[in-house]
Write an enzyme that holds these catalytic residues in place. Sequence first.
Site, short mmCIF file in Angstrom:
data_model
loop_
_atom_site.label_atom_id
_atom_site.label_comp_id
_atom_site.label_asym_id
_atom_site.label_seq_id
_atom_site.Cartn_x
_atom_site.Cartn_y
_atom_site.Cartn_z
CG ASP A 34 -0.28 -0.40 2.51
OD1 ASP A 34 0.96 -0.42 2.56
OD2 ASP A 34 -0.99 -0.66 3.49
CG HIS A 57 -5.89 -2.01 8.70
ND1 HIS A 57 -6.12 -0.77 9.24
CD2 HIS A 57 -4.55 -2.17 8.69
CE1 HIS A 57 -4.97 -0.21 9.54
NE2 HIS A 57 -3.99 -1.04 9.22
CG ASN A 82 -9.12 -1.35 11.75
OD1 ASN A 82 -8.17 -1.97 11.27
ND2 ASN A 82 -9.58 -0.24 11.21
CD GLU A 122 -8.86 1.15 7.56
OE1 GLU A 122 -8.80 0.21 8.38
OE2 GLU A 122 -8.36 2.26 7.77
C1 GLP Z 1 -0.61 0.45 8.62
C2 GLP Z 1 -0.26 -0.33 7.35
C3 GLP Z 1 -0.45 -1.82 7.54
C4 GLP Z 1 0.18 -2.24 8.84
C5 GLP Z 1 -0.58 -1.61 9.99
C6 GLP Z 1 -0.06 -1.99 11.35
O1 GLP Z 1 -1.86 1.00 8.61
N1 GLP Z 1 -0.95 0.09 6.20
O2 GLP Z 1 0.08 -2.52 6.43
O3 GLP Z 1 0.16 -3.62 8.98
O4 GLP Z 1 -0.52 -0.20 9.84
O5 GLP Z 1 1.01 -1.19 11.71
P1 GLP Z 1 1.98 -1.46 12.90
O6 GLP Z 1 2.85 -2.59 12.48
O7 GLP Z 1 2.74 -0.18 13.07
O8 GLP Z 1 1.14 -1.79 14.08
#
Ligand code: GLP
Length: 242
Positions: free
Chosen positions: A67, A138, A136, A143
């Site tokens: 992404d 995702h 959440n 989402e």
């Molecule tokens: C972001 C990314 C995700 C990632 C998520 C969790 O929103 N788009 O790909 O897995 O956050 O992030 P973290 O690893 O900092 O908890």
Amino acid sequence: MKLYRAKDYKEMSRKAADIISSLVILKPDCVLGLATGSTPIGTYEELVRRYQNGVLDFSQVCSANLDEYKGLTRDNEQSYYYFMYNNLFKHVNIKLKNTNIPNGMEPDSLEECLRYEKVIDCLNGVDLQLLGLGHNGHIGFNEPAEAFEKITHCVDLTASTIEANKRFFEKEEDVPRQAYTMGIGTIMKAKKILLIVSGEDKADILQKSLCGPVTPHVPASILQLHNDVTIVADEAALSRMK
Ligand code: GLP
């Protein structure tokens, strides 16, 4: 599903790097699906260390990231391109022309999404997709929703994701409201999936994702239907699993 219980973040990162390393060694021209966020930073550090020790060669590896924020330039410190360049690409011998990330500056969402799907098709798909887990549920930026989005699309980020990601920005207003993300179908087409999860704050959502019903309200729950998923999680993240 294969589940590895790691003691802590460090051990999770080492185990995830082991799995990625074995693919890079056995298939030097593999396609790695890469993720951002704080969870994979330790995994990338391990991969860089192994490259520096002469264990890994990325010269034939291709990558496709999950992404990118819409509206951020590559040199914006919060863009996922900047993250990937600084946490992995600049430290190893991957060719930048072989790395792929949605173009956050393409204003025509439909065009960018179709282009990115084509890029992945031209690579013959992703061999191993690395995933983190949002609070959440995702994955990428898919989402919670009423239906699983199949292909790369432009999403409106939820308030909870904006809240979780604002720690990286100076002000909450600076967090982009939209992002391009591989769809659930794009992710599910990967030959192997590696989900890494760390910390007690992810324990509830990890339990729901792995043991709850498969529903678009918990996007990661779809992984229960993939036939080659490995989860590497630390004890804190696994604390709600029976
Ligand atoms: C972001 C990314 C995700 C990632 C998520 C969790 O929103 N788009 O790909 O897995 O956050 O992030 P973290 O690893 O900092 O908890």
